[in-house]
Design an enzyme around this catalytic site. Sequence first.
Site, PDB file in Angstrom:
ATOM      1  N   LEU A  71     -24.097 -24.326  62.981  1.00 14.29           N
ATOM      2  CA  LEU A  71     -22.838 -25.023  63.312  1.00 14.29           C
ATOM      3  C   LEU A  71     -22.508 -26.156  62.331  1.00 14.29           C
ATOM      4  CD1 LEU A  71     -22.783 -25.225  67.238  1.00 14.29           C
ATOM      5  CD2 LEU A  71     -21.713 -23.524  65.762  1.00 14.29           C
ATOM      6  N   CYS A 129     -24.613 -23.055  72.756  1.00 15.39           N
ATOM      7  CA  CYS A 129     -25.529 -24.062  72.223  1.00 15.39           C
ATOM      8  C   CYS A 129     -26.417 -24.630  73.338  1.00 15.39           C
ATOM      9  CB  CYS A 129     -24.731 -25.178  71.583  1.00 15.39           C
ATOM     10  SG  CYS A 129     -23.585 -25.861  72.741  1.00 15.39           S
ATOM     11  N   LYS A 164     -16.220 -18.644  75.378  1.00 18.62           N
ATOM     12  CA  LYS A 164     -16.938 -17.656  74.557  1.00 18.62           C
ATOM     13  C   LYS A 164     -18.371 -17.525  75.036  1.00 18.62           C
ATOM     14  CE  LYS A 164     -18.007 -16.177  69.900  1.00 18.62           C
ATOM     15  NZ  LYS A 164     -17.848 -16.412  68.470  1.00 18.62           N
ATOM     16  N   THR A 265     -18.343 -10.500  60.866  1.00 18.70           N
ATOM     17  CA  THR A 265     -19.157 -10.152  59.699  1.00 18.70           C
ATOM     18  C   THR A 265     -18.410  -9.226  58.738  1.00 18.70           C
ATOM     19  OG1 THR A 265     -21.086 -10.429  61.091  1.00 18.70           O
ATOM     20  CG2 THR A 265     -21.421  -9.227  59.054  1.00 18.70           C
TER      21      THR A 265
HETATM   22  C1  LIG Z   1     -21.991 -16.743  59.259  1.00 16.87           C
HETATM   23  C2  LIG Z   1     -21.566 -16.805  60.693  1.00 16.87           C
HETATM   24  C3  LIG Z   1     -21.130 -18.005  61.252  1.00 16.87           C
HETATM   25  C4  LIG Z   1     -20.731 -18.061  62.591  1.00 16.87           C
HETATM   26  N1  LIG Z   1     -20.275 -19.245  63.104  1.00 16.87           N
HETATM   27  C5  LIG Z   1     -19.845 -19.286  64.395  1.00 16.87           C
HETATM   28  C6  LIG Z   1     -19.300 -20.478  64.935  1.00 16.87           C
HETATM   29  O1  LIG Z   1     -19.173 -21.506  64.265  1.00 16.87           O
HETATM   30  N2  LIG Z   1     -18.897 -20.453  66.246  1.00 16.87           N
HETATM   31  C7  LIG Z   1     -18.974 -19.326  67.031  1.00 16.87           C
HETATM   32  O2  LIG Z   1     -18.562 -19.368  68.204  1.00 16.87           O
HETATM   33  N3  LIG Z   1     -19.458 -18.174  66.520  1.00 16.87           N
HETATM   34  C8  LIG Z   1     -19.890 -18.134  65.239  1.00 16.87           C
HETATM   35  N4  LIG Z   1     -20.357 -16.956  64.724  1.00 16.87           N
HETATM   36  C9  LIG Z   1     -20.369 -15.751  65.594  1.00 16.87           C
HETATM   37  C10 LIG Z   1     -19.108 -14.920  65.378  1.00 16.87           C
HETATM   38  O3  LIG Z   1     -17.940 -15.663  65.696  1.00 16.87           O
HETATM   39  C11 LIG Z   1     -19.142 -13.631  66.240  1.00 16.87           C
HETATM   40  O4  LIG Z   1     -19.160 -13.981  67.602  1.00 16.87           O
HETATM   41  C12 LIG Z   1     -20.362 -12.758  65.929  1.00 16.87           C
HETATM   42  O5  LIG Z   1     -20.657 -12.787  64.542  1.00 16.87           O
HETATM   43  C13 LIG Z   1     -20.178 -11.306  66.387  1.00 16.87           C
HETATM   44  O6  LIG Z   1     -19.139 -10.664  65.708  1.00 16.87           O
HETATM   45  P1  LIG Z   1     -19.345  -9.777  64.366  1.00 16.87           P
HETATM   46  O7  LIG Z   1     -20.461  -8.820  64.623  1.00 16.87           O
HETATM   47  O8  LIG Z   1     -18.018  -9.128  64.128  1.00 16.87           O
HETATM   48  O9  LIG Z   1     -19.686 -10.746  63.269  1.00 16.87           O
HETATM   49  C14 LIG Z   1     -20.778 -16.886  63.387  1.00 16.87           C
HETATM   50  C15 LIG Z   1     -21.207 -15.677  62.828  1.00 16.87           C
HETATM   51  C16 LIG Z   1     -21.591 -15.621  61.508  1.00 16.87           C
HETATM   52  C17 LIG Z   1     -22.030 -14.301  60.934  1.00 16.87           C
END
Ligand SMILES: Cc1cc2nc3c(=O)[nH]c(=O)nc-3n(C[C@H](O)[C@H](O)[C@H](O)COP(=O)(O)O)c2cc1C
Length: 301
Positions: A71, A129, A164, A265
């Site tokens: 974060l 968190c 979320k 991603t």
């Molecule tokens: C590099 C990275 C940073 C992320 N930062 C956050 C964040 O700051 N807050 C959050 O709620 N989720 C964060 N996520 C989670 C994504 O928002 C998402 O919920 C999760 O990656 C699943 O989706 P995906 O498989 O399409 O990536 C992050 C994911 C990645 C890969």
Amino acid sequence: MNRLKTRLGKLHFESPVTVASGTFGTEYFDFFDQRILGAYVSKTITYEPKAGNPPPRLYETEAGLINSIGLQNPGIDVFIKSSLPELREKLYIPLVVSFSGSSITEFCAMLEMLEISEGIDGYEVNVSCPNVENEGIAFGTDPDTVFELTQKLSAITNKELIIKLSPNVSDIATIAIAAEAGGASSLALINTLFGMAIDIETGKSRIKKGVGGYSGTGIKPVALALTYKAARAVKIPILAMGGIYTWQDALEFFYAGASMIALGTANFINPIAAAEAHHGLDVYLAQRDLRLKDIVGKVNG
Ligand SMILES: Cc1cc2nc3c(=O)[nH]c(=O)nc-3n(C[C@H](O)[C@H](O)[C@H](O)COP(=O)(O)O)c2cc1C
């Protein structure tokens, strides 16, 4: 006719495609017109600035990504003073601000600060968190805490309040019901799963912190199942994510019960993945003379 119109609680969107928090900067709009997105979801902000975790904090597996960014963000003061005006200047789609606190009091204080700031259309509350008031158990894993937090936040705002959820729970339906009962206007799921990879030459974890958050292709079946279960448990709409790379992936989530989807991603691999998903969905619906709402939750069996 716009077949792709959708809604999350109080907000109406021209497109059901958005981007997952923390995975998409506005520089991507150099590659496509931002109006293909229904909204923009910003990276999670916390009360205090966070430097993030030490590197290595990203590792690409054979089926997705492990991250432990931790974060990293400038904190709410800097967000409100400089990032928010910059974002608003660049955006002409609705802005959803993601935030996270370390206690219920801190979540509420942050929401009060955001409420008096201009240019925010809705909130995504990241409850994955650790909860300092509850011995470090993540907020999103305890239904009573989710209920109490959501109830307090919904008393502060009339804007869209998206909770979320974490996938790292034994029963997503219980948590989804708790958020709905507390007054959430919609849900977002899923955040990352726990993930780990080890370098067998050194015996060290590929991620400095050991365990990280797993996202991308490998988590799609899990995300889909959790979306399906949550959608059956609540009446409020769902913003789904987890391994969505293409319009075909997105369609599975709409059939499972999502009203909107986010790419995360996928953006790192293909900067125009969201634009391609939007286009593919439009063609699929046009060919069948359907609107998005005709397929939401219509999975057979
Ligand atoms: C590099 C990275 C940073 C992320 N930062 C956050 C964040 O700051 N807050 C959050 O709620 N989720 C964060 N996520 C989670 C994504 O928002 C998402 O919920 C999760 O990656 C699943 O989706 P995906 O498989 O399409 O990536 C992050 C994911 C990645 C890969």
